[in-house]
Design a protein around this motif. Structure first.
Motif, mmCIF file in Angstrom:
data_model
loop_
_atom_site.group_PDB
_atom_site.id
_atom_site.type_symbol
_atom_site.label_atom_id
_atom_site.label_comp_id
_atom_site.label_asym_id
_atom_site.label_seq_id
_atom_site.Cartn_x
_atom_site.Cartn_y
_atom_site.Cartn_z
ATOM 1 N N GLU A 98 -3.830 8.164 -0.160
ATOM 2 C CA GLU A 98 -3.064 8.034 1.078
ATOM 3 C C GLU A 98 -2.157 6.802 1.037
ATOM 4 O O GLU A 98 -1.009 6.847 1.495
ATOM 5 C CB GLU A 98 -4.017 7.959 2.272
ATOM 6 C CG GLU A 98 -3.382 7.556 3.594
ATOM 7 C CD GLU A 98 -2.314 8.528 4.084
ATOM 8 O OE1 GLU A 98 -1.525 8.129 4.962
ATOM 9 O OE2 GLU A 98 -2.246 9.675 3.595
ATOM 10 N N ARG A 102 1.903 6.664 1.450
ATOM 11 C CA ARG A 102 2.625 5.784 2.373
ATOM 12 C C ARG A 102 3.688 4.961 1.637
ATOM 13 O O ARG A 102 4.799 4.776 2.142
ATOM 14 C CB ARG A 102 1.634 4.843 3.073
ATOM 15 C CG ARG A 102 0.667 5.548 4.011
ATOM 16 C CD ARG A 102 -0.291 4.554 4.644
ATOM 17 N NE ARG A 102 -1.399 5.228 5.307
ATOM 18 C CZ ARG A 102 -2.418 4.601 5.885
ATOM 19 N NH1 ARG A 102 -2.468 3.268 5.873
ATOM 20 N NH2 ARG A 102 -3.390 5.285 6.470
ATOM 21 N N ASN A 105 6.713 7.035 0.983
ATOM 22 C CA ASN A 105 7.499 7.189 2.203
ATOM 23 C C ASN A 105 8.246 5.913 2.568
ATOM 24 O O ASN A 105 9.401 5.964 3.016
ATOM 25 C CB ASN A 105 6.598 7.632 3.361
ATOM 26 C CG ASN A 105 6.323 9.123 3.357
ATOM 27 O OD1 ASN A 105 7.039 9.890 3.980
ATOM 28 N ND2 ASN A 105 5.301 9.535 2.629
ATOM 29 N N TYR A 330 0.834 -1.615 -1.435
ATOM 30 C CA TYR A 330 0.756 -1.385 0.009
ATOM 31 C C TYR A 330 0.400 -2.682 0.737
ATOM 32 O O TYR A 330 0.922 -2.959 1.826
ATOM 33 C CB TYR A 330 -0.265 -0.294 0.319
ATOM 34 C CG TYR A 330 -0.272 0.100 1.775
ATOM 35 C CD1 TYR A 330 0.839 0.736 2.340
ATOM 36 C CD2 TYR A 330 -1.368 -0.175 2.592
ATOM 37 C CE1 TYR A 330 0.850 1.080 3.680
ATOM 38 C CE2 TYR A 330 -1.363 0.173 3.930
ATOM 39 C CZ TYR A 330 -0.252 0.797 4.476
ATOM 40 O OH TYR A 330 -0.238 1.137 5.811
#
Length: 467
Positions: A98, A102, A105, A330
């Motif tokens: 996940e 992200r 994106n 991230y």
């Protein structure tokens, strides 16, 4: 990765001596190139390896590499916690997957993917793998178009500047694509629009535009190259897509040159790659590649893999790899945000431009770039300086721990030897002033003690190191 050959153990020292503090025996050795018969304590093994690694250079003083050499302690802790997670096991580690989604994106939005385009992308081990994937998509799309038109697919070519990173040469060799290189010339150190279009024909799978040349830190004009290809299509019918190799600039331009049109705002740009472990501020190895829309990534390149209990789409050259770098990417995105990235990159650029201006003031040097695009600049000695070379200066700076590369430019400019400095996060203004002090000192020494230079044919091949 470099290739290594098997060592002839009869020809040299093949054993490591262990400090007697760690063993009761008076002396103890282990073989260098074979598994030892018995193991040692963990602390002993740690000390042996540490003793060897003290010969490495100081990563913070490495002004050759674009790769991140400093991260916050919290990021290092997170990476240590995620080191055992296999990025491919998306069913086993769904939240790591996940975080990857992200990040894809976030980059898609940062690079202005058109709304509703259903852009797709993935993480990689670095920009080299990302470039290979981008090149494969260009090749597969070209083949499909040719086959649909009943034309042969035997002679694909890829247009690029001679300043490209070696991964593009590898791609062409491995996938049997003709590399059409545009050489550097004085006054134009990278790919130009007219030169790119002139190399294209019906067999061209794409043009590679570099957003941040490793040779001098300059940007190739993506928009102008695309416009030249628009004119080529209008005149000759050749529809040639562009892949942007933004290994470094993909994390610089959005923050320092936000109005520069180089990304998916340019309709001909089909795909973009970048290195998370360069100006993405993550330790090695993570890269990213994004395609504008599903049409830019042919379906038959994507594998649906049933692995460890779940089916997933995958497009990669390898399989297992650590999830730590994706988690760290991230972490950086939420830790810094847009404002934080802008501040970090602006600081690097300010220091680069300060360094370049001070080096230009010293007298012996001529700048090729000043750090106003990437926080990277290249310079050479004036033509009338003959008592020493950039290689001599690079070697003297190495005595103080500074790793400043000296090398010659590629084809058609191999007689031009330069130095290049990369300013990364963690290289402070204080370190910059210390570097300048050493520059001035060693220039004075070399001016007073000229060095004997090798013949021109050898000098042209002389090189310290570069990345």
């Amino acid at each position: 990765m470099p290739l290594h050959t098997k060592v002839d153990e009869s020809a040299g020292d093949t054993e490591l001596e262990i400090n007697p503090v760690y063993f009761r025996e008076k002396s103890y050795t282990i073989p260098r190139y074979q598994l030892p018969e018995h193991g040692v304590l963990a602390r002993t093994a740690l000390q042996v390896v540490r003793d060897e690694l003290i010969l490495d250079g100081n990563a913070r003083l490495n002004l050759a590499t674009f790769v991140t050499t400093w991260m916050e302690p919290e990021a290092e802790l997170l990476m240590a916690e995620c080191a055992a997670k296999n990025m491919i096991d998306k069913d086993e580690y769904p939240q790591t997957a996940e975080l990857e989604r992200r990040c894809v994106n976030i980059l898609s939005n940062l690079w202005h993917v058109p709304a509703g385009s259903a852009a797709t992308g993935c993480s990689t081990t670095g920009s080299s793998e990302a470039c290979m994937l981008g090149g494969m998509a260009l090749l597969w799309r070209w083949r499909a178009r040719r086959r649909a038109a009943g034309l042969d697919t035997a002679q694909p070519n890829l247009v690029m500047g001679s300043n490209v990173q070696v991964c593009w040469e590898k791609f062409c060799r491995y996938w049997q694509v003709e590399p059409r290189r545009v050489p550097m010339v004085p006054g134009r150190l990278h790919l130009g629009p007219a030169e790119a279009a002139a190399k294209c024909d019906e067999n061209t799978i794409g043009v590679v535009a570099i957003l941040g040349s490793t040779m001098d830190g300059s940007y190739e004009p993506v928009l102008e190259i695309s416009q030249a290809l628009d004119r080529l299509q209008a005149e000759h019918g050749c529809d040639v897509p562009v892949h942007v190799d933004g290994a470094s600039g993909g994390f610089i331009a959005p923050f320092l040159q936000p109005d520069l049109e180089w990304d998916f705002r340019v309709p001909r740009v089909a795909s973009i790659n970048t290195s998370g472990h360069k100006f993405g501020l993550v330790y090695p190895g993570v890269g990213w590649v994004i395609w504008r829309d599903p049409d830019a990534l042919p379906e038959d390149l994507v594998f649906m893999v049933n692995y460890l209990g779940g089916e997933m789409p995958t497009f990669a050259l390898n399989f297992s790899r650590p999830g730590a770098q994706v988690a760290a990417q991230y972490f950086n995105f939420i830790r810094l945000g847009r404002q934080g990235y802008q501040y970090v990159q602006q600081t690097c650029q300010d220091i680069a431009m300060y360094l370049s201006s001070e080096i230009a003031k010293m007298g012996p040097f001529e700048l090729f770039t000043d750090g106003s695009e990437l926080p990277v600049f290249a310079f050479k000695l004036r033509d009338d300086i003959t008592g020493y070379s950039v290689f001599d200066l690079s070697e003297r700076l190495r005595q103080r721990g500074w790793q400043v590369p000296a090398y010659t430019f590629p084809e058609d400019m191999t007689d031009t030897a330069v130095m290049r400095i990369v300013v990364r996060n963690g290289f402070s203004m204080d370190l910059a002033n210390l570097l300048l002090d050493d520059f001035r000192m060693h220039v004075r020494i070399l001016e007073r003690h000229p060095q004997t230079q090798p013949p021109p044919e050898i000098q042209a091949r002389r090189q310290s190191f570069k990345h």
